[in-house]
Design a protein around this motif. Structure first.
Motif, PDB file in Angstrom:
ATOM      1  N   VAL A 102       0.715  -1.196  -0.198  1.00  0.00           N
ATOM      2  CA  VAL A 102      -0.117   0.060  -0.008  1.00  0.00           C
ATOM      3  C   VAL A 102       0.782   1.047  -0.076  1.00  0.00           C
ATOM      4  O   VAL A 102       1.841   1.127   0.751  1.00  0.00           O
ATOM      5  N   PHE A 103       0.552   2.215  -0.689  1.00  0.00           N
ATOM      6  CA  PHE A 103       1.217   3.281  -0.759  1.00  0.00           C
ATOM      7  C   PHE A 103       0.557   4.633  -0.898  1.00  0.00           C
ATOM      8  O   PHE A 103      -0.809   4.456  -1.181  1.00  0.00           O
ATOM      9  N   TYR A 104       0.696   5.962  -0.525  1.00  0.00           N
ATOM     10  CA  TYR A 104       0.204   7.061  -0.628  1.00  0.00           C
ATOM     11  C   TYR A 104       1.014   8.024  -1.465  1.00  0.00           C
ATOM     12  O   TYR A 104       1.951   8.212  -1.611  1.00  0.00           O
ATOM     13  N   TRP A 105       0.007   8.533  -2.451  1.00  0.00           N
ATOM     14  CA  TRP A 105       0.591   9.377  -3.564  1.00  0.00           C
ATOM     15  C   TRP A 105      -0.535  10.438  -4.089  1.00  0.00           C
ATOM     16  O   TRP A 105      -1.752   9.825  -3.823  1.00  0.00           O
ATOM     17  N   PHE A 106      -0.195  11.222  -5.008  1.00  0.00           N
ATOM     18  CA  PHE A 106      -1.066  12.037  -5.429  1.00  0.00           C
ATOM     19  C   PHE A 106      -1.295  12.162  -6.911  1.00  0.00           C
ATOM     20  O   PHE A 106      -0.489  11.805  -7.616  1.00  0.00           O
ATOM     21  N   GLY A 107      -2.418  12.476  -7.370  1.00  0.00           N
ATOM     22  CA  GLY A 107      -2.515  12.388  -9.071  1.00  0.00           C
ATOM     23  C   GLY A 107      -3.168  13.544  -9.641  1.00  0.00           C
ATOM     24  O   GLY A 107      -3.571  14.204  -8.797  1.00  0.00           O
TER      25      GLY A 107
END
Length: 341
Positions: A102-107
């Motif tokens: 699981v990872f957190y990033w923006f788009g």
């Protein structure tokens, strides 16, 4: 510290000060640990046997938001802060090894186009939920999703006022989310082979029908007292009369040349002799997926097509045609077809 993605999530690969928040601590300068993931009697010490580690870049990114959502929804997850470069390197490495993580990033961002992933969805953001947010995870009581942020267009107000044509372009230019994500997939950081300039140039060449209505060329307004003789004697007017049509012709020729070249490039891999092998692709249960996930399927199909075409080019195959979400592909031999698949 230097990036050491091969070391994984180990000491020295984390970025989080223990006193970053007032009421919340980063355990061992590594993790955000919600109450549900504490080892009994040891506040802040993660219980790794039942809590999944989430790869995160920096605690300053949307500070307190992700941590609060994890805490308030009772998710068995801890946040591991790796720094931007290390975070992206780890995500790429884990994806290449087909690990579950699981990872957190923006788009939109090329990283999300490159790495096959599925987004977590929470309750829709509301003004009431927004009022419950805090930059400190302990004080954050919000459970809802992050508010949607639209990419904004910005320019100088005096530039808009000075040119009706520019104002028209600025007000009408737009790209859909699907178009943006498809462009991201073409960039080198998204697994493609092109830079920003080439992607932009090719998009302009290949999407004339999309942007032609955004561009207008208003002729200059001439004074009624200007005679025909005076008009012809003005170099600036002559230049405008000659140059504008010339540029239009050059643009049309450029598009035609590019179209012929593109068609030639597509045909270069077409099998010239028999026997040949035909490959047919199809998205399984696509009708059901369109009904269940209609808002997301447009983007999914565009990404699907970009991936298939990348494989066609890589293995020297030939795209005969597409019908909906299906491809008909020709290969020079059965072996080539097997390799491509």
């Amino acid at each position: 510290m230097t990036v050491n993605s091969s070391a994984g999530c180990v000491a020295g690969n984390y970025v989080c000060e223990s006193n970053f928040w007032t009421n919340t601590s980063c355990y061992d300068n590594k993790w955000y640990v919600p109450p549900q993931c504490n080892i009994p009697g040891e506040v802040g010490n993660p219980n790794t046997t039942h809590c999944q580690e989430v790869l995160m870049a920096d605690p300053t990114f949307d500070s307190g938001y992700t941590e609060g959502v994890i805490k308030n929804n009772g998710l068995n997850m801890t946040g591991a802060y790796l720094g931007v470069t290390r975070h992206n390197a780890m995500v790429r490495e884990f994806a290449a090894k087909k690990k579950h993580f699981v990872f957190y990033w923006f788009g939109p961002d090329p990283l999300l186009s490159l790495v096959p992933s599925r987004r977590f969805y929470f309750d829709e953001d509301t003004p009431e939920c927004e009022s419950q947010r805090s930059g400190d995870p302990t004080l954050n009581t919000a459970k809802c999703d992050f508010p949607s942020i639209t990419l904004l267009k910005r320019t100088r107000t005096d530039a808009l006022a000075a040119s009706e044509d520019f104002s028209h372009f600025f007000n009408t230019f737009s790209l859909t989310r699907a178009q943006i994500d498809a462009l991201m997939l073409l960039h080198t950081t998204g697994g493609g082979t092109s830079n920003v300039y080439d992607i932009s140039c090719n998009w302009i060449k290949g999407n004339f029908d999309t942007w032609k209505g955004m561009v207008q060329n208003t002729p200059p307004v001439l004074s009624a007292q200007v005679s025909q003789t005076n008009l012809i004697s003005q170099p600036g007017v002559i230049a405008a009369i000659v140059i504008v049509p010339t540029l239009i012709v050059l643009a049309v020729l450029s598009v035609c040349v590019w179209a012929r070249y593109h068609a030639h490039q597509r045909l270069k891999n077409a099998p010239q002799t028999s026997p040949l092998a035909l490959v047919f692709t199809d998205i399984e249960s696509s009708t059901m997926l369109w009904e269940a996930c209609g808002d997301d399927m447009g983007l999914a199909v565009e990404i699907h097509h970009a991936i298939i075409r990348k494989h066609i080019e890589e293995f020297g195959a030939y795209e005969v045609k597409t019908i909906g979400d299906s491809f008909m592909i020709a290969c020079s031999s059965l072996g080539d077809a097997q390799l491509m698949c």
